[in-house]
Design an enzyme around this catalytic site. Sequence first.
Site, PDB file in Angstrom:
ATOM      1  N   LYS A  53       0.839  -1.201   0.000  1.00 46.11           N
ATOM      2  CA  LYS A  53       0.000   0.000   0.000  1.00 46.11           C
ATOM      3  C   LYS A  53       0.878   1.256   0.000  1.00 46.11           C
ATOM      4  O   LYS A  53       0.603   2.211  -0.718  1.00 46.11           O
ATOM      5  CB  LYS A  53      -0.942  -0.014   1.220  1.00 46.11           C
ATOM      6  N   GLN A  97      -4.958  -2.033   9.522  1.00 42.30           N
ATOM      7  CA  GLN A  97      -4.729  -3.294   8.819  1.00 42.30           C
ATOM      8  C   GLN A  97      -5.306  -4.461   9.628  1.00 42.30           C
ATOM      9  O   GLN A  97      -5.042  -4.596  10.823  1.00 42.30           O
ATOM     10  CB  GLN A  97      -3.216  -3.487   8.601  1.00 42.30           C
ATOM     11  N   ASP A 120     -11.468   2.816   4.117  1.00 41.35           N
ATOM     12  CA  ASP A 120     -11.766   1.387   3.944  1.00 41.35           C
ATOM     13  C   ASP A 120     -13.273   1.154   3.972  1.00 41.35           C
ATOM     14  O   ASP A 120     -13.736   0.048   3.674  1.00 41.35           O
ATOM     15  CB  ASP A 120     -11.104   0.557   5.057  1.00 41.35           C
TER      16      ASP A 120
END
Length: 287
Positions: A53, A97, A120
């Site tokens: 990322k 994460q 997200d």
Amino acid sequence: MTAKILDGNAAARHIRGQLRERVDALKARGVTPGLAVIVAGDNPASKVYVSNKAKACAEAGLHSEVHAIDGGSPERAVLTTLEKLNRDPRIHGIIVQLPLPRGLNAERIMQSIAVEKDVDGFNWRNLGALVGGHPSFSPCTPLGVMELLDRAGAALEGRHAVVVGRSNIVGKPLALMLIARGATVTVCNSKTPDLGGVTRRADILVAAAGKPGLIDAAMVKPGAVVIDVGINRLPQGGIVGDVEFASVKEVASLITPVPGGVGPMTVAMLIANTVTAAERAVTSRAA
Ligand code: NAD
């Protein structure tokens, strides 16, 4: 029939190129889109995802920063970092994460990300907006699947889509996106009886179960579009999806490989959501 292979790496590269123009426009206004990634614990797969990322952010001209938190730290350490990032004007997107180490409450942590920085799309308000048909930030993996389907010109309206997996981050939001596009959607889970009987009726079959080889050629309708979200690490090394690629590609019309299918699209969508968050921040500052 041998399926056409949907190249997620090429599509993701193309999307990053398109985003570059939006990033340059923001930079011309003195704003560099910024993504913060919180990673707790020392899961080796998480480290690989986080570094991918960060690399993709750099390629697209974004600022990114990784906040590593010792896996043994209490949840408070993650929440305190989140509070700071929620207030930081250089940061437009924040992700945590997954998976989180045992003992940390993923739900509480996800709900502590400011809704306008939740790139997200896991905050209940963002998921609720998707349910209501007014999406704001939507989860990146299902967005990536939809983007791949659209780029391949796959018809959705009036088609039967079967999604194998019902998680909050993949299966459920993807089902909502397919419903919004007029597909008839069936969502399967580990208790679904006669999985093959259901998947064989799919015009569009998405496997998101995390079970290597779950979908074989006999479970696929000839000519179906098959999207493999699964990422399974083999004990002997290497990564495979949930679909038996070699046999299913002889039955399907379109198929995604693993690696190189949905994975890179997830990262591209994360960058896209972060750029959108930065654009919204600029607009609301100007208002
Ligand atoms: P999860 O474990 O939260 O959910 C898995 C779902 O699959 C559950 O709903 C479960 O009921 C269902 N399932 C499990 N076994 C099944 C079976 N035999 N038959 C039918 N349904 C079954 O997983 P997740 O977070 O949704 O991730 C799913 C897979 O997608 C994993 O392999 C994960 O690594 C991968 N993933 C990939 C990306 C990407 O960018 N490509 C992103 C997120 C997740």
